[in-house]
Write a protein that holds these residues in place. Structure first.
Motif, mmCIF file in Angstrom:
data_model
loop_
_atom_site.group_PDB
_atom_site.id
_atom_site.type_symbol
_atom_site.label_atom_id
_atom_site.label_comp_id
_atom_site.label_asym_id
_atom_site.label_seq_id
_atom_site.Cartn_x
_atom_site.Cartn_y
_atom_site.Cartn_z
ATOM 1 N N PHE A 31 0.814 -1.214 0.000
ATOM 2 C CA PHE A 31 0.000 0.000 0.000
ATOM 3 C C PHE A 31 0.851 1.269 0.000
ATOM 4 C CE2 PHE A 31 -2.734 -3.136 2.289
ATOM 5 C CZ PHE A 31 -3.675 -3.285 1.281
ATOM 6 N N PHE A 32 2.095 1.155 0.460
ATOM 7 C CA PHE A 32 2.975 2.326 0.559
ATOM 8 C C PHE A 32 4.153 2.274 -0.403
ATOM 9 C CE2 PHE A 32 1.598 1.643 5.166
ATOM 10 C CZ PHE A 32 0.446 2.389 4.999
ATOM 11 N N THR A 33 4.386 1.119 -1.015
ATOM 12 C CA THR A 33 5.549 0.945 -1.897
ATOM 13 C C THR A 33 5.636 1.980 -3.013
ATOM 14 O OG1 THR A 33 5.630 -1.428 -1.443
ATOM 15 C CG2 THR A 33 6.740 -0.675 -3.439
ATOM 16 N N PRO A 34 4.523 2.307 -3.720
ATOM 17 C CA PRO A 34 4.641 3.248 -4.849
ATOM 18 C C PRO A 34 5.309 4.566 -4.473
ATOM 19 C CG PRO A 34 2.478 2.236 -4.837
ATOM 20 C CD PRO A 34 3.143 1.809 -3.572
ATOM 21 N N MET A 35 5.005 5.094 -3.296
ATOM 22 C CA MET A 35 5.584 6.378 -2.890
ATOM 23 C C MET A 35 6.910 6.188 -2.162
ATOM 24 S SD MET A 35 2.233 8.512 -1.679
ATOM 25 C CE MET A 35 0.756 8.546 -2.671
ATOM 26 N N MET A 36 6.959 5.205 -1.254
ATOM 27 C CA MET A 36 8.146 5.045 -0.420
ATOM 28 C C MET A 36 9.346 4.513 -1.201
ATOM 29 S SD MET A 36 6.865 6.294 2.221
ATOM 30 C CE MET A 36 8.193 6.107 3.395
ATOM 31 N N MET A 37 9.117 3.532 -2.070
ATOM 32 C CA MET A 37 10.235 2.999 -2.859
ATOM 33 C C MET A 37 10.687 4.020 -3.900
ATOM 34 S SD MET A 37 12.327 0.499 -3.093
ATOM 35 C CE MET A 37 11.619 -0.945 -2.298
ATOM 36 N N PHE A 38 9.721 4.754 -4.464
ATOM 37 C CA PHE A 38 10.104 5.809 -5.410
ATOM 38 C C PHE A 38 10.930 6.884 -4.717
ATOM 39 C CE2 PHE A 38 9.018 9.971 -7.343
ATOM 40 C CZ PHE A 38 9.789 9.819 -8.486
ATOM 41 N N LEU A 39 10.533 7.200 -3.476
ATOM 42 C CA LEU A 39 11.300 8.163 -2.677
ATOM 43 C C LEU A 39 12.745 7.689 -2.525
ATOM 44 C CD1 LEU A 39 11.760 10.337 -0.377
ATOM 45 C CD2 LEU A 39 10.828 8.649 1.186
ATOM 46 N N ARG A 40 12.922 6.427 -2.215
ATOM 47 C CA ARG A 40 14.268 5.895 -1.983
ATOM 48 C C ARG A 40 15.102 5.870 -3.266
ATOM 49 N NH1 ARG A 40 14.246 0.326 0.386
ATOM 50 N NH2 ARG A 40 16.434 0.824 0.786
ATOM 51 N N LEU A 89 18.242 8.136 -2.987
ATOM 52 C CA LEU A 89 19.381 7.301 -2.613
ATOM 53 C C LEU A 89 19.863 6.451 -3.786
ATOM 54 C CD1 LEU A 89 17.881 6.009 0.760
ATOM 55 C CD2 LEU A 89 19.342 8.012 0.435
ATOM 56 N N SER A 90 20.983 5.821 -3.584
ATOM 57 C CA SER A 90 21.485 4.840 -4.559
ATOM 58 C C SER A 90 21.059 3.459 -4.069
ATOM 59 C CB SER A 90 23.014 4.931 -4.671
ATOM 60 O OG SER A 90 23.403 6.189 -5.155
ATOM 61 N N VAL A 91 19.865 3.043 -4.495
ATOM 62 C CA VAL A 91 19.271 1.792 -4.019
ATOM 63 C C VAL A 91 19.710 0.639 -4.927
ATOM 64 C CG1 VAL A 91 17.102 0.605 -3.514
ATOM 65 C CG2 VAL A 91 17.310 3.060 -3.105
ATOM 66 N N PRO A 92 20.181 -0.482 -4.355
ATOM 67 C CA PRO A 92 20.590 -1.636 -5.171
ATOM 68 C C PRO A 92 19.424 -2.181 -5.988
ATOM 69 C CG PRO A 92 21.339 -1.887 -2.894
ATOM 70 C CD PRO A 92 20.413 -0.710 -2.912
ATOM 71 N N PHE A 93 19.763 -2.854 -7.059
ATOM 72 C CA PHE A 93 18.755 -3.393 -7.973
ATOM 73 C C PHE A 93 17.780 -4.331 -7.263
ATOM 74 C CE2 PHE A 93 17.629 -7.205 -10.419
ATOM 75 C CZ PHE A 93 16.786 -6.646 -11.358
ATOM 76 N N TRP A 94 18.328 -5.199 -6.391
ATOM 77 C CA TRP A 94 17.465 -6.197 -5.758
ATOM 78 C C TRP A 94 16.423 -5.559 -4.840
ATOM 79 C CZ3 TRP A 94 16.925 -6.751 -0.527
ATOM 80 C CH2 TRP A 94 17.914 -6.197 0.295
ATOM 81 N N GLU A 95 16.698 -4.381 -4.301
ATOM 82 C CA GLU A 95 15.748 -3.733 -3.407
ATOM 83 C C GLU A 95 14.566 -3.151 -4.177
ATOM 84 O OE1 GLU A 95 17.076 -1.174 -0.325
ATOM 85 O OE2 GLU A 95 18.934 -2.278 0.039
#
Length: 417
Positions: free
Chosen positions: A349-358, A362-368
């Motif tokens: 429910f929060f991934t679309p905004m929170m993962m996009f934020l990260r 940030l430099s987020v690894p591919f697997w994340e």
């Protein structure tokens, strides 16, 4: 598949050509143009508008340096010596001859002090400019009293030499992070507005078709599952269309403005080199978030009997979106590497905004981010699988009950059919 395209094209093009959509686009374009050119518009209306202030200088020393300082910072403020006393100055302000009047004096330590009087204190522009200018004069007088020269004062007030550098070569620089924060904030806001706006539109349209009994004719020729998915996809494309129009309008307005905002956005946000990956992620997470919530809105819309009940029925889903939005703002303005931001970026429910934020900051690894996208896809597939079964029974059910009871009844109708 042919029936899917029929419902899809009818929904998409009817909404695209509708007066509300066209008027929204036109109004939004005008608002974007106005916001981008607001400094020019403001300066146009303020042109040749001089704020006159009467000055009663009891020190007979402060008027001249204050007047010189004011001219440096704001030429629209004109200080005028006033020798007729405070009573006459008050009358002149009430008659509209002056914006206000200022009394200059000195403290027991020989430093400047002042009192400013005006009919209304809501406009603080003039008083703040005078206060800042007097502060500069006070600082110079205080340094002279303490025996400090300009070189010593500059040495004291000079900022500390402080340099930050990441040990991770793949990490973003401080300037890149600041640029990303602003860009991510804007895109997260757009995602939130589009998902809420178009998601609720789906619920309202389905509820409207159901309440008018048009739905009974539709589901006799098109399966409820195809009908639901085609509407969700059509309005997703409509939302993306509006998304692209807003983005291109904003970019074009900024480039054509020729104002200070153009240079500011280039220097502070990096408008001339927006990371292409950030825009791709914005589209991906917008679509994923939209499909997740739009499916939920569509299912709820199928369970509502009257259009007036839609707002209350979709409130829990809307609250989930709002929680995700506020969490994203917290992470954007606070610490995007916090445990709260990391954990919630894997909650569908929060991934679309929170993962996009990260991924934006940030430099987020591919697997994340890959895991976040996979979680969203699985969640959407599961929700569609359950949703189509609820939808199939819901559109044919007209009994009044709570959403959860209606969902159980709809599943029961689907199993029996």
């Amino acid at each position: 598949m042919n029936k899917f395209w029929i419902v899809f094209s009818q929904t998409y093009f009817s909404k695209l050509k509708s007066k509300p959509f066209i008027s929204t686009i036109i109004i939004s374009i005008i608002l974007i143009a106005v916001m981008v050119n607001l400094p020019k518009i403001t300066s146009y209306f303020n042109k040749n508008h001089v704020e006159k202030v009467a000055v009663i200088d009891h020190t007979h020393q402060l008027f001249r340096p204050l007047n010189l300082q004011i001219k440096k910072v704001n030429k629209d403020i004109k200080l005028t010596p006033f020798e007729k006393g405070e009573a006459q100055a008050k009358k002149a302000v009430k008659d509209g001859k002056y914006k206000g009047y200022l009394i200059l004096d000195k403290t027991s330590e020989g430093l400047p002090k002042a009192s400013y009087y005006a009919m209304k204190l809501s406009d603080e522009t003039v008083s703040d400019q005078i206060k800042q200018s007097l502060q500069q004069i006070k600082s110079m007088m205080a340094t002279e009293q303490l025996g400090l020269n300009s070189q010593k004062l500059a040495k004291i007030s000079a900022p500390v030499d402080f340099h930050k550098q990441s040990l991770d070569k793949g990490a973003k620089t401080e300037k890149e992070i600041d640029q990303a924060r602003v860009l991510v904030y804007i895109l997260v806001l757009l995602i939130y507005m589009m998902v809420v706006g178009y998601g609720s539109m789906i619920a309202q349209e389905i509820a409207s078709e159901k309440s008018s009994r048009v739905m009974e004719l539709i589901v006799s020729s098109v399966s409820p599952g195809i009908h639901m998915i085609s509407k969700v996809v059509a309005l997703a494309l409509l939302g993306l269309t509006q998304y692209v129009i807003f983005f291109l309008t904003g970019i074009l307005a900024i480039k054509l403005s020729g104002s200070d905002i153009n240079e500011y956005l280039h220097q502070n946000i990096g408008l001339n080199h927006i990371p292409f990956a950030t825009l791709i992620f914005a589209v991906i997470f917008f679509l994923l978030g939209y499909f997740l919530y739009a499916t939920m809105f569509a299912v709820i819309g199928s369970l509502v009997n009257r259009l007036e009940e839609v707002g209350q029925a979709i409130m829990p889903v809307t609250m989930l979106i709002m929680i995700g939005f506020f969490l994203a703002i917290y992470g954007c303005m606070g610490n995007p590497e916090s445990t709260l931001v990391t954990v919630t970026s894997y909650i569908p429910f929060f991934t679309p905004m929170m993962m996009f934020l990260r991924v934006g900051i940030l430099s987020v690894p591919f697997w994340e981010w890959g895991s976040g996208i996979l979680i969203m896809i699985v969640s959407i597939a599961l929700l569609i699988w359950i949703g189509t079964r609820v939808y199939k029974g819901g559109v044919l059910m007209y009994q009044s009950s709570s959403v959860f009871k209606a969902m159980k009844s709809a599943l029961k109708i689907t199993k029996e059919s």
